[in-house]
Enzyme design. Structure first.
Site, mmCIF file in Angstrom:
data_model
loop_
_atom_site.group_PDB
_atom_site.id
_atom_site.type_symbol
_atom_site.label_atom_id
_atom_site.label_comp_id
_atom_site.label_asym_id
_atom_site.label_seq_id
_atom_site.Cartn_x
_atom_site.Cartn_y
_atom_site.Cartn_z
ATOM 1 N N SER A 255 0.404 5.406 -2.069
ATOM 2 C CA SER A 255 1.257 6.086 -0.900
ATOM 3 C C SER A 255 1.792 5.181 0.048
ATOM 4 O O SER A 255 1.399 4.149 -0.199
ATOM 5 C CB SER A 255 0.365 7.239 -0.302
ATOM 6 O OG SER A 255 -0.678 6.500 0.595
ATOM 7 N N LYS A 256 2.408 5.617 1.052
ATOM 8 C CA LYS A 256 3.122 4.580 2.000
ATOM 9 C C LYS A 256 1.735 4.097 2.643
ATOM 10 O O LYS A 256 2.067 2.779 3.142
ATOM 11 C CB LYS A 256 3.643 5.643 3.118
ATOM 12 C CG LYS A 256 4.234 4.896 4.132
ATOM 13 C CD LYS A 256 5.611 4.315 3.935
ATOM 14 C CE LYS A 256 6.282 3.553 4.952
ATOM 15 N NZ LYS A 256 5.702 3.654 6.292
ATOM 16 N N ARG A 257 0.686 4.474 2.826
ATOM 17 C CA ARG A 257 -0.591 3.883 3.318
ATOM 18 C C ARG A 257 -0.646 2.553 2.680
ATOM 19 O O ARG A 257 -1.321 1.547 3.258
ATOM 20 C CB ARG A 257 -1.633 4.852 3.238
ATOM 21 C CG ARG A 257 -2.846 4.727 3.866
ATOM 22 C CD ARG A 257 -3.625 6.065 3.992
ATOM 23 N NE ARG A 257 -3.779 6.564 2.659
ATOM 24 C CZ ARG A 257 -4.667 6.348 1.866
ATOM 25 N NH1 ARG A 257 -5.412 5.248 2.044
ATOM 26 N NH2 ARG A 257 -4.494 6.660 0.429
#
Ligand code: GLU
Length: 516
Positions: A255-257
């Site tokens: 994910s973006k994380r």
């Protein structure tokens, strides 16, 4: 048979790293084997169609340097390459008619509400969900004709044979088997006459003479349906290559994380295309030796689907940044200047940094600050090219992205040095600092330039004359006075780059701070 591979995105959104990897593997495989790389746009799902998406895919892949031999933007012998246009051209119709005629597909007339009820019933009774035949799979021709005559909307479904094993040989996963009773009958043609992905993609893979289908692991569960379709037509299926899933470096869903983002954003962040390609190629594939940093030519030469791993591939942003740093350091002075100039002039760079990050990764710099620093650098490259050139060359050794040049170089150009609190606290308490700065000023006065060696001689000479055995108490306060920071490029190099006049001006400001 020459290799023919296809990258077949559905234009529903932005290009992310998983799709980039699929596109890259197709490209590497085609180019290694002297084959053809085909772009096919799978746009039959009009509810999810996003008109900007196709342009995003094409422009991003072009930026990365992934070229196609055939596709909607370049044409080719199997045109058209957009499935909506292929549908309009009547390409699919004879094929679904053929399956209906031989009883390998059938019309089903359930309403959306009936299908909903079926699903609810299956869920409540803990049965596999999906359409396994309903009322229509074995309906009599009369019943079907009657429903058709009554103008009832229908879909066309594939009749998955029951009580059989469906087997495919996947290059990455080996032999895969399904009990055909667990595979539901997929829709091939929707009520509006549009083919589904399952139907259009398989017919096109056949008509476009695709030899190898490289795609993400999420498609494995569709593979038995695809195999049944090929069998229904009596066609030889392509070789299926399901590439491993990509996870973050903590092993969790990417994910973006984890730093995964729209591929174009990597460009705006100052990642160069070569290390990006290199990095993406190594998520789930390895050349079989210890080599990590590879050029495109080396990747093409080394790539082999036999070396794709079945276990998840890890996306490690630190590794990408490291590879990018290696690539930045390898640039010649001229290429460095040109690369940074082009990066700063690219409207996408400014657009990206002008927009606040909706989900910032902890510790990531504030977009507005980065934008201001990049603008300062760009202005300096026009107004003070000599200083800017020296600043870039000194920071080239240290930055990991082009965007980091902004912060790294900022102390060279600012009117006033921005002092870091902890740097001042640590090094401006030294009693000798004021005298030392004045002595330097005296030595610099009247000179228009100083070499790196001159600076070294001046600093070391001062230390010796004033009884300092270690250079730390001399070097550190001087660095803080000139840059505001405790870390940075070599002190003598940066002193020489700043020049006598600017150094003297900064030493005066530092003396003011010492007095305060
Ligand atoms: N159109 C599908 C997608 O968007 C392609 C799947 C395949 O390669 O077969 O991912």
């Amino acid at each position: 048979m020459p290799v023919r591979v296809r990258f077949a995105p559905s234009p529903t959104g932005l290009l992310h790293v998983g799709a980039l990897r699929t596109a890259l593997y197709n490209f590497l495989m085609a180019n290694r084997d002297g084959g053809q790389n085909i772009l096919r746009i799978e746009d039959t799902d009009r509810t999810r169609y996003n008109p900007e998406s196709e342009a995003e895919f094409i422009s991003t892949l072009k930026w990365i340097g992934i070229e196609f031999h055939e596709g909607p933007h370049v044409g080719g012998p199997k045109a058209p390459y957009r499935q909506s246009e292929r549908k309009e051209a009547g390409i699919y119709e004879p094929y679904w008619r053929q399956l209906l005629a031989v009883g390998k597909a059938y019309r089903a007339f359930e309403t959306p509400q009936e299908l909903d009820e079926m699903r609810q019933f299956q869920q409540i009774n803990k049965m596999p969900t999906g359409y396994f035949g309903g009322e229509w799979r074995d309906a009599s021709p009369e019943k079907v004709a009657e429903a058709e005559a009554a103008g009832k909307p229908s879909v066309i479904r594939l009749k998955i044979p029951r009580g059989e094993k469906i087997v495919i040989d996947d290059v990455v996963r080996g032999r895969l088997e399904w009990d055909s009773d667990t595979v539901d009958d997929p829709v091939l043609i929707k009520a509006d006459g549009m083919p589904t992905y399952h139907f259009a993609a398989m017919v096109d893979d056949h008509l476009m003479e695709i030899t190898h289908v490289l795609r993400g692991e999420e498609w494995v569960s569709s593979a038995p349906k695809h195999k049944v379709l090929f069998d229904a037509f009596g066609w030889t299926p392509p070789v299926w290559v399901h590439c491993p899933v990509i996870v973050g470096n903590d092993g969790k869903k990417l994910s973006k994380r984890h730093g995964a983002t729209r591929v174009l954003d990597y460009g705006a962040m100052g990642i160069l295309r070569e290390p990006l390609k290199n990095f993406v190629a190594l998520i789930g594939w390895a050349p079989g030796n210890d080599q990590e940093v590879m050029t495109q030519e080396e990747l093409i030469h080394a790539f082999s689907i036999d070396r794709l791993q079945a276990s998840p591939g890890r996306f490690d942003l630190d590794k990408l940044r490291w590879m990018n740093g290696v690539a930045i350091r390898a640039l010649s002075p001229e290429d460095l200047w040109d690369t940074v100039s082009a990066y700063l002039a690219d409207p996408w760079t400014k657009k990206y940094w002008s927009t606040p990050d909706p989900e910032p990764i902890p510790g990531a710099p504030d977009h507005a600050v980065v934008l201001a620093e990049l603008e300062t650098l760009q202005k300096a490259m026009t107004d003070q090219p000599d200083l800017a050139r020296k600043a870039l060359l000194l920071e080239q050794e240290r930055v990991l992205t082009l965007a980091e040049f902004g912060a790294a170089c900022s102390f060279f150009f600012g009117e006033e040095v921005k002092f870091e609190e902890k740097a001042v606290q640590k090094w401006f308490g030294e009693a000798h600092a004021g005298k030392m700065f004045s002595d330097f000023q005296a030595e610099l006065s009247g000179r228009s330039e100083v070499s790196v060696e001159d600076c070294e001689r001046m600093v070391k000479g001062w230390a010796e004359l004033n009884g300092f055995e270690k250079l730390g108490p001399v070097v550190h306060p001087t660095r803080v006075a000139l840059t505001g920071k405790t870390v940075g490029p070599g002190l003598f190099e940066l002193m020489s780059a700043l020049g006598p006049h600017e150094m003297s001006r900064r030493l005066s400001a530092a003396k003011e701070l010492l007095r305060a």
